[in-house]
Design a protein around this motif. Sequence first.
Motif, mmCIF file in Angstrom:
data_model
loop_
_atom_site.group_PDB
_atom_site.id
_atom_site.type_symbol
_atom_site.label_atom_id
_atom_site.label_comp_id
_atom_site.label_asym_id
_atom_site.label_seq_id
_atom_site.Cartn_x
_atom_site.Cartn_y
_atom_site.Cartn_z
ATOM 1 N N PRO A 1 0.824 -1.210 0.000
ATOM 2 C CA PRO A 1 0.000 0.000 0.000
ATOM 3 C C PRO A 1 0.860 1.263 0.000
ATOM 4 N N CYS A 2 0.239 2.369 -0.394
ATOM 5 C CA CYS A 2 0.918 3.672 -0.417
ATOM 6 C C CYS A 2 0.188 4.641 0.504
ATOM 7 N N SER A 3 0.917 5.662 0.891
ATOM 8 C CA SER A 3 0.309 6.790 1.600
ATOM 9 C C SER A 3 0.899 8.056 1.007
ATOM 10 N N GLU A 4 0.039 9.000 0.619
ATOM 11 C CA GLU A 4 0.495 10.192 -0.075
ATOM 12 C C GLU A 4 0.179 11.442 0.729
ATOM 13 N N ILE A 5 1.070 12.438 0.606
ATOM 14 C CA ILE A 5 0.843 13.724 1.272
ATOM 15 C C ILE A 5 0.528 14.756 0.186
ATOM 16 N N TYR A 6 -0.583 15.469 0.371
ATOM 17 C CA TYR A 6 -1.049 16.485 -0.579
ATOM 18 C C TYR A 6 -0.942 17.867 0.045
ATOM 19 N N TYR A 7 -0.634 18.863 -0.774
ATOM 20 C CA TYR A 7 -0.669 20.247 -0.332
ATOM 21 C C TYR A 7 -2.013 20.844 -0.742
ATOM 22 N N ASP A 8 -2.653 21.513 0.206
ATOM 23 C CA ASP A 8 -3.968 22.129 -0.020
ATOM 24 C C ASP A 8 -3.771 23.637 -0.180
ATOM 25 N N PHE A 9 -4.004 24.153 -1.395
ATOM 26 C CA PHE A 9 -3.838 25.575 -1.658
ATOM 27 C C PHE A 9 -4.990 26.405 -1.077
ATOM 28 N N HIS A 10 -6.106 25.744 -0.765
ATOM 29 C CA HIS A 10 -7.287 26.479 -0.291
ATOM 30 C C HIS A 10 -7.909 25.786 0.929
ATOM 31 N N PRO A 11 -7.200 25.771 2.063
ATOM 32 C CA PRO A 11 -7.767 25.133 3.256
ATOM 33 C C PRO A 11 -9.011 25.860 3.770
ATOM 34 N N GLU A 12 -9.177 27.123 3.352
ATOM 35 C CA GLU A 12 -10.342 27.887 3.827
ATOM 36 C C GLU A 12 -11.648 27.305 3.298
ATOM 37 N N ARG A 13 -11.561 26.434 2.273
ATOM 38 C CA ARG A 13 -12.777 25.828 1.742
ATOM 39 C C ARG A 13 -13.317 24.713 2.642
ATOM 40 N N GLY A 14 -12.570 24.382 3.698
ATOM 41 C CA GLY A 14 -13.070 23.436 4.682
ATOM 42 C C GLY A 14 -12.772 21.980 4.346
ATOM 43 N N ASP A 15 -13.171 21.110 5.260
ATOM 44 C CA ASP A 15 -12.858 19.687 5.141
ATOM 45 C C ASP A 15 -14.019 18.859 4.617
ATOM 46 N N GLU A 16 -15.114 19.507 4.293
ATOM 47 C CA GLU A 16 -16.263 18.760 3.772
ATOM 48 C C GLU A 16 -16.047 18.435 2.289
ATOM 49 N N ASN A 17 -16.338 17.212 1.920
ATOM 50 C CA ASN A 17 -16.303 16.785 0.512
ATOM 51 C C ASN A 17 -14.953 17.068 -0.155
ATOM 52 N N ILE A 18 -13.859 16.739 0.565
ATOM 53 C CA ILE A 18 -12.525 16.911 -0.011
ATOM 54 C C ILE A 18 -12.361 15.971 -1.212
ATOM 55 N N ASP A 19 -11.972 16.544 -2.358
ATOM 56 C CA ASP A 19 -11.765 15.765 -3.582
ATOM 57 C C ASP A 19 -10.306 15.932 -4.007
ATOM 58 N N LEU A 20 -9.492 14.913 -3.763
ATOM 59 C CA LEU A 20 -8.070 15.006 -4.072
ATOM 60 C C LEU A 20 -7.783 15.030 -5.571
ATOM 61 N N GLU A 21 -8.798 14.760 -6.406
ATOM 62 C CA GLU A 21 -8.627 14.842 -7.858
ATOM 63 C C GLU A 21 -8.691 16.294 -8.344
ATOM 64 N N ASP A 22 -9.093 17.207 -7.481
ATOM 65 C CA ASP A 22 -9.208 18.615 -7.838
ATOM 66 C C ASP A 22 -7.817 19.249 -7.813
ATOM 67 N N ASP A 23 -7.128 19.277 -8.989
ATOM 68 C CA ASP A 23 -5.752 19.766 -8.977
ATOM 69 C C ASP A 23 -5.665 21.286 -8.925
ATOM 70 N N SER A 24 -6.796 21.970 -8.958
ATOM 71 C CA SER A 24 -6.755 23.417 -8.727
ATOM 72 C C SER A 24 -6.609 23.715 -7.231
ATOM 73 N N ARG A 25 -6.942 22.717 -6.394
ATOM 74 C CA ARG A 25 -6.832 22.893 -4.947
ATOM 75 C C ARG A 25 -5.708 22.046 -4.343
ATOM 76 N N PHE A 26 -5.525 20.812 -4.833
ATOM 77 C CA PHE A 26 -4.583 19.879 -4.212
ATOM 78 C C PHE A 26 -3.461 19.484 -5.169
ATOM 79 N N ILE A 27 -2.299 19.272 -4.598
ATOM 80 C CA ILE A 27 -1.171 18.729 -5.359
ATOM 81 C C ILE A 27 -0.463 17.688 -4.497
ATOM 82 N N GLU A 28 -0.313 16.489 -5.024
ATOM 83 C CA GLU A 28 0.413 15.438 -4.306
ATOM 84 C C GLU A 28 1.905 15.701 -4.475
ATOM 85 N N PHE A 29 2.642 15.762 -3.359
ATOM 86 C CA PHE A 29 4.065 16.053 -3.476
ATOM 87 C C PHE A 29 4.955 14.976 -2.852
ATOM 88 N N TYR A 30 4.371 14.049 -2.065
ATOM 89 C CA TYR A 30 5.216 13.042 -1.391
ATOM 90 C C TYR A 30 4.442 11.736 -1.340
#
Length: 880
Positions: A172-201
């Motif tokens: 298995p893998c575990s990935e760390i993403y950077y959230d450019f817009h944390p102010e949008r909250g934790d509801e319905n987080i979609d890691l496929e949204d590359d305008s908000r998230f970027i996987e870096f590790y």
Amino acid sequence: MSSNPQYLSGNEIRNIFLDFFAQRKHQILPSASLVPEDPTVLLTIAGMLPFKPIFLGQRTPEFKRATTSQKCIRTNDIENVGRTKRHHTFFEMLGNFSFGDYFKEQAIAWGWEISTQVFGFSPQNLVVSVFEDDDEAFGIWRDQIGVPIARIKRLGEDDNFWVSGPTGPCGPCSEIYYDFHPERGDENIDLEDDSRFIEFYNLVFMQYNRDASGNLTPLQNKNIDTGMGLERMAQILQKVPNNYETDLIFPIIQTAAQIAGIDYHSSDEKTKVSLKVIGDHVRSVVHMIADEIRASNVGRGYVLRRLIRRVVRHGRLIGISSEFTTEVAETAIALSESAYPNVRQREAAIKAELQREESNFLRTLDRGEKLLEEIIQEVKQQRNTQISGESAFTLYDTYGFPLELTQEIAEENHLRVDEAGFDAEMQKQVERAKAAHETIDLTVQGSLDKLAENIQATEFLGYTQPAATAKVEAILVEGVSQEEAEAGTQVQIVLDKTPFYAESGGQIGDRGYISGDGILARVEDMKKESDFFIHFGRIERGTLRVGDHVTAQIDPACRRRAQANHTATHLLQAALKKIVDDSISQAGSLVSFDRLRFDFNCPRALTAEEVQQIEEQVNTWIAEAHAAKVEVLPLAEAKARGAVAMFGEKYGEEVRVIDFPSVSMELCGGTHVSNTAEIGVFKIISEAGVASGVRRIEAVSGPAILDYLNLRDKVVKDLSDRFKVKPEELPDRITSLQSELRTSQKELETLKVQLAIAKSDSLLQTAETVGDYKIIVAQLEDVDPESLKTAAERLLQKIGNGAVVLGSVPEPGKVSIVAAFSQEVNKKGLQAGKFVGAIAKICGGGGGGRPNLAQAGGRDPSKLPEALEQAESELKSALG
């Protein structure tokens, strides 16, 4: 280390990562080559690839922990490069690895520590993912690291489970993403949204072995494999909108933009895409050539050629009409040399390869683009949406125009290519070639791999025996294994032993015959694949069968010529080191039957005196009759004795040393004379530059000297007859004719300029006043580019404050356009370089230059009136 870095360069990010893990007992290892040891992949595509044998249990690791910055290349989604924020062909993967040492808990803790405490990311900006069934990793993130449950996302096998193949180690893998817009909250987080998230590790926990039935069993030694994308980290830390605008790539883009006379930030999206493609691909090709990949039509060489051609193509799209790849490559080299010194060491080879490929492809573009443009217009007129496979194949087969490029240009015109039709045409050509028994490009390695289990490696006897009795082990016809081959068939023959030397180290393969009872085969070339010597040739008489016992006989005359030239090459290198510079090193060579060629690294041209001294020195050594001493030694001992090795050549633990005592000692597997006196005489034909910092000497020696002298004598006699002078009077006669020609040319150039000025002066009365400016836009008939430029400068000088745009058709199929702007026009935001480049596109060309004076070219004279009309319209709009 900074706890909250304001700005970190790409080099600083790389060093901080490696130092962090070095302090935690990881061995820093250099990046592996882009040419992988793994035969299943063309290029190094991941940071873990060099360690794959360790993960698969095939190799025992030297260290329990390691950390690297690995250069990688992937081209599977090349069409996305420049169009998305983060797609690249070349990228660097920072990684830390554990081979049966620490596991999940420590990897996760360090991953969080370097992200938050070293690179300064706020926990509010981070989201992690885990494999859907990995409760252990979920618990570590939640309970030990303290990540809120809402910011830990469980993902499926496609995203978060690593496999090495259908069977073998996985986990298995575990990935760390950077959230450019944390102010949008934790509801319905979609890691496929590359305008908000970027996987870096990405942290890979290699803990299972998968068998053929898909069952997972725990590994005895569990491993950690991680990857942190350097370009992605740079984007985040440098606070730029995409990876391309980081300091890792943007200087290359700026260089390309400067050459094109444009500004990246004010360009339209299409131009930005082209600049990004250039920025990305130039990094790829620089590192590929540095790792000794050469452009070709197969394998990784084709990947390199395709990338170079895309760079040139996108340069054209932004208005660069001249050769430019070596200039942008220099920027890429400067950016990379601190981390990868080999790019500077191989600078000459990189620039030579780029210059050669760019020059060749520009000629291809000129021919192919013209035909493709006609095809596109025809398709549109017929209201079709598809270019036929037959047309695409004609471009490929006749003009060398790659299918991918046809598809790319078609897409720009909202068309597609019938790829199935193209493949069908390609298959027809293969079948036609088979029917005609023509020699085609064959890949025999696949067939040999299948035969390798049943046949032994070829024993080479050619150092001491010109002929040998041998057994036919395999026969290949067009790369396919056959039991027999009859007269008239082109074949590849594998024998259990052979006296034939196979092409290697610059020396071409032997020629000769294979004969037996009623059988005769002519051997026309020799190659070596793995441990097998392949005799390429043709069955002249009889039927050759696997198992036949035959006599293999080299052509002794060809061998004598080749070995004379090969030994002469060694003497030539020794003379260069003695007379010019001891640091001179070989950059390539060719040893054939009729001549030799030697490329060497040297920053300047040799003087005529040096060339003469080198020739005399080689002939002195030949006359002194130095005997050859041939030994097989351990590599370290050979180097300690001072044996010269060829750069880029791969040597085993033991090497063959060719020593002419007190003259030359080199590592070499080629064939040589036993005494320098056998060479007879040596003559240098030419010395010239072939690339920046690389010179080439061509020469002849031994029996080939007579061929050379006969040809020279024939040429001299012919010239003497034509000019009706004695041979010794030829130089004076030619000098006289050259002087007369130069005088005539100068007179002609002067007349051309005077004619252009006369024509242009008549345009003064047509000058039009637009606001505070005067403009002249006109076409002059039959004026060459240089005279057109002189005319434009003269007109601007006479009208003062304003703009002059002149066009001409100096010869059929060519357009020349010049723009000359005053300083006041420049202050209005108009630059001649950018302006004329855009106008020239209407005529199917491009160009650029300075803000006040620029020149461009085109290929469609029929569009020149339209281009000039557009120029006049734009000037009036901007200046009115």
